[in-house]
Design a protein around this motif. Structure first.
Motif, PDB file in Angstrom:
ATOM      1  N   GLN A  40       0.854  -1.189   0.000  1.00  0.00           N
ATOM      2  CA  GLN A  40       0.000   0.000   0.000  1.00  0.00           C
ATOM      3  C   GLN A  40       0.881   1.227   0.000  1.00  0.00           C
ATOM      4  O   GLN A  40       1.634   1.472   0.956  1.00  0.00           O
ATOM      5  N   THR A  42       1.266   5.431  -0.218  1.00  0.00           N
ATOM      6  CA  THR A  42       0.555   6.553   0.399  1.00  0.00           C
ATOM      7  C   THR A  42      -0.550   7.053  -0.537  1.00  0.00           C
ATOM      8  O   THR A  42      -0.302   7.330  -1.708  1.00  0.00           O
ATOM      9  N   GLY A  43      -1.760   7.129   0.001  1.00  0.00           N
ATOM     10  CA  GLY A  43      -2.876   7.636  -0.772  1.00  0.00           C
ATOM     11  C   GLY A  43      -3.489   6.663  -1.754  1.00  0.00           C
ATOM     12  O   GLY A  43      -4.381   7.022  -2.513  1.00  0.00           O
ATOM     13  N   LYS A  44      -3.026   5.413  -1.731  1.00  0.00           N
ATOM     14  CA  LYS A  44      -3.548   4.412  -2.662  1.00  0.00           C
ATOM     15  C   LYS A  44      -4.119   3.220  -1.893  1.00  0.00           C
ATOM     16  O   LYS A  44      -3.845   3.024  -0.717  1.00  0.00           O
ATOM     17  N   GLN A  45      -4.895   2.428  -2.618  1.00  0.00           N
ATOM     18  CA  GLN A  45      -5.450   1.228  -2.008  1.00  0.00           C
ATOM     19  C   GLN A  45      -4.394   0.128  -1.929  1.00  0.00           C
ATOM     20  O   GLN A  45      -3.430   0.105  -2.698  1.00  0.00           O
ATOM     21  N   ARG A  46      -4.605  -0.775  -1.000  1.00  0.00           N
ATOM     22  CA  ARG A  46      -3.714  -1.929  -0.884  1.00  0.00           C
ATOM     23  C   ARG A  46      -3.904  -2.806  -2.126  1.00  0.00           C
ATOM     24  O   ARG A  46      -5.026  -3.045  -2.571  1.00  0.00           O
TER      25      ARG A  46
END
Length: 116
Positions: A40, A42-46
């Motif tokens: 994951q 920063t600022g994104k989905q896993r």
């Protein structure tokens, strides 16, 4: 069931790291169950990085194919992720993942930073 990940760190673009994840607890026949890695940023989905089934089938996310290698040592209840030719876009927290009797377990995450 507990998952302990290690091996993250700061590496320059083009470098390599090897992540490890030890799965512990009351587990019977670790070798039969799927285990893998997600990440994951920063600022994104896993997102899935790589998984390996109990039968040894392997699946990679497209962007890591040819650069990352997942493996498991069933005698040590451990899964590895060898990461080569790292890119800044690989920067993320990496989580190991284990599915046991239809329950999903996550490690605590290990940070990989690819930067010059």
């Amino acid at each position: 069931v507990q998952l302990q990940a290690s091996g993250g760190g700061l590496v320059q673009p083009g470098g390599s790291l090897r992540l490890s994840c030890v799965v512990s607890g009351n587990i019977f026949r670790f070798n039969l169950y799927p285990v893998g890695w997600y990440r994951q940023a920063t600022g994104k989905q896993r997102e899935l990085v790589a998984t390996i089934s109990g039968g040894g089938s392997i699946n990679y996310e497209d962007s890591v194919k040819g650069r990352f290698t997942i493996s498991r040592d069933n005698a040590k209840n451990t899964v590895y992720l060898q990461m080569n030719s790292l890119k800044p876009g690989d920067t993320a927290v990496y989580y190991c993942h284990f599915v046991y009797w239809d329950r999903v377990y996550w490690g605590q995450g290990t940070l990989v930073t690819v930067s010059s």
